[in-house]
Write a protein that holds these residues in place. Sequence first.
Motif, PDB file in Angstrom:
ATOM      1  N   LYS A 224       1.918  63.736   4.730  1.00 19.10           N
ATOM      2  CA  LYS A 224       1.858  64.031   3.287  1.00 19.10           C
ATOM      3  C   LYS A 224       3.240  63.990   2.656  1.00 19.10           C
ATOM      4  N   ASP A 225       4.284  64.369   3.429  1.00 20.33           N
ATOM      5  CA  ASP A 225       5.644  64.330   2.902  1.00 20.33           C
ATOM      6  C   ASP A 225       6.109  62.893   2.707  1.00 20.33           C
ATOM      7  N   TYR A 226       5.691  62.002   3.606  1.00 19.55           N
ATOM      8  CA  TYR A 226       6.059  60.586   3.466  1.00 19.55           C
ATOM      9  C   TYR A 226       5.311  59.946   2.299  1.00 19.55           C
ATOM     10  N   ILE A 227       4.075  60.366   2.092  1.00 23.23           N
ATOM     11  CA  ILE A 227       3.312  59.846   0.955  1.00 23.23           C
ATOM     12  C   ILE A 227       3.998  60.238  -0.350  1.00 23.23           C
ATOM     13  N   ALA A 228       4.412  61.500  -0.437  1.00 18.66           N
ATOM     14  CA  ALA A 228       5.084  61.980  -1.653  1.00 18.66           C
ATOM     15  C   ALA A 228       6.439  61.293  -1.834  1.00 18.66           C
ATOM     16  N   ALA A 229       7.192  61.142  -0.741  1.00 17.87           N
ATOM     17  CA  ALA A 229       8.520  60.526  -0.842  1.00 17.87           C
ATOM     18  C   ALA A 229       8.425  59.046  -1.205  1.00 17.87           C
ATOM     19  N   ALA A 230       7.370  58.384  -0.728  1.00 17.91           N
ATOM     20  CA  ALA A 230       7.199  56.961  -1.033  1.00 17.91           C
ATOM     21  C   ALA A 230       7.049  56.727  -2.537  1.00 17.91           C
ATOM     22  N   ARG A 231       6.496  57.702  -3.227  1.00 18.52           N
ATOM     23  CA  ARG A 231       6.363  57.582  -4.688  1.00 18.52           C
ATOM     24  C   ARG A 231       7.732  57.679  -5.371  1.00 18.52           C
ATOM     25  N   GLN A 232       8.654  58.372  -4.743  1.00 17.38           N
ATOM     26  CA  GLN A 232       9.990  58.551  -5.312  1.00 17.38           C
ATOM     27  C   GLN A 232      10.917  57.379  -4.997  1.00 17.38           C
ATOM     28  N   TYR A 233      10.636  56.667  -3.896  1.00 14.72           N
ATOM     29  CA  TYR A 233      11.552  55.624  -3.437  1.00 14.72           C
ATOM     30  C   TYR A 233      10.809  54.308  -3.232  1.00 14.72           C
ATOM     31  N   PRO A 234      10.880  53.386  -4.183  1.00 13.91           N
ATOM     32  CA  PRO A 234      10.287  52.067  -3.988  1.00 13.91           C
ATOM     33  C   PRO A 234      11.060  51.277  -2.938  1.00 13.91           C
ATOM     34  N   ILE A 235      10.488  50.170  -2.535  1.00  7.18           N
ATOM     35  CA  ILE A 235      11.068  49.384  -1.440  1.00  7.18           C
ATOM     36  C   ILE A 235      12.501  48.959  -1.742  1.00  7.18           C
ATOM     37  N   ARG A 236      12.740  48.462  -2.959  1.00  4.18           N
ATOM     38  CA  ARG A 236      14.087  47.986  -3.297  1.00  4.18           C
ATOM     39  C   ARG A 236      15.114  49.115  -3.182  1.00  4.18           C
ATOM     40  N   LYS A 237      14.754  50.294  -3.635  1.00  4.27           N
ATOM     41  CA  LYS A 237      15.659  51.445  -3.542  1.00  4.27           C
ATOM     42  C   LYS A 237      15.926  51.816  -2.083  1.00  4.27           C
ATOM     43  N   LEU A 238      14.904  51.758  -1.245  1.00  4.27           N
ATOM     44  CA  LEU A 238      15.073  52.098   0.170  1.00  4.27           C
ATOM     45  C   LEU A 238      16.003  51.120   0.878  1.00  4.27           C
ATOM     46  N   VAL A 239      15.861  49.838   0.558  1.00  2.00           N
ATOM     47  CA  VAL A 239      16.743  48.836   1.158  1.00  2.00           C
ATOM     48  C   VAL A 239      18.198  49.131   0.777  1.00  2.00           C
ATOM     49  N   ALA A 240      18.417  49.517  -0.481  1.00  3.65           N
ATOM     50  CA  ALA A 240      19.774  49.857  -0.922  1.00  3.65           C
ATOM     51  C   ALA A 240      20.297  51.101  -0.199  1.00  3.65           C
TER      52      ALA A 240
END
Length: 333
Positions: free
Chosen positions: A281-297
């Motif tokens: 559930k924490d990863y689901i919530a965090a995924a909403r905060q961090y899109p793929i492009r942001k994570l790559v950065a």
Amino acid sequence: MTFDQILTALKKKEYRPVYFLMGEESYFIDQISDYITEHVLTDAEKGFNQHILYGKDTDIDTIITYARRFPMMASHQVVVVREAQNIKKIEELEAYIKNPLQSTILVINYKYKSLDKRKSFSKLVDKNGVLFESKRIYDNKLPDWIKSYLANRSFTIVPQAAQLLAEYLGSDLSKVSNELEKLIISLPAKTQITADHIEKNIGISKDYNIFELQNALGQRNILKSNQIINHFAANPNANPLPRTISSLYQFFMKLLTFHFLDDKSPTAAASKLGVNSYFVKDYIAAARQYPIRKLVAIIGTLREFDMKSKGLGNVSSSAGDLQKELIYKILHD
């Protein structure tokens, strides 16, 4: 044979003439070797029948000489070779292992290295004795290992507390088990261990730790993230920058992996990410905060700061300053 199978057989007094214990994780090697030295012989029998040799101070001929002796007023003799990885040409033990004395239990502690299992010497040990490879436990398996260790002592632990210990202590099982023993000694039997117990008895802050930092970043909670990283900067010895970078790198890589999962159900996601399903559930919530492009950065930023922590591209910034700058870039860039 697995670690559990070996210990189960030993407890049944089902002994093999040779135990070749090898591999990177010293904890399992020590557990097997210590069980043999503590339980096979009585205290009265040990004086004449238990011998401890050290790799730096012995050689193959000496080991074989000891191994070929017969026990005195006992059913077995025990010969333990510690630090056997320091013995050159360990394969020359083959002459003895081809026909080992059944009344001798020869224990070879060959730490931090492993034999090639394809070679004849390894196959001979496996045929006439026990060839055990002690592998390092993966970081994502450590919370379950902690849970199992405590369960064997009739304790339970909440998932957050197990994760906190795993993140803080790392995968050195000897270190982890020592800290768990502190908890066991300090607490009443059958206690369910929480973060409060860990903070009180081990000294790991339940509020200012890498696990809580991940949660704060996952929620993009700027205030809490800065509170935690300021605490880290003020206590650099307890919160070293390389460990912070490594833990955050694993967290954000798992978050990136989550984005690409076809099946994001708790069970499937937990399996793919290597985490307890409780935390999905924490990863689901965090995924909403961090899109793929942001994570790559972010992953690029973590690699950059890993280099800076090693002195590359960093002239004067302290470890504390680097930690603060890193968190700022994760939250604001």
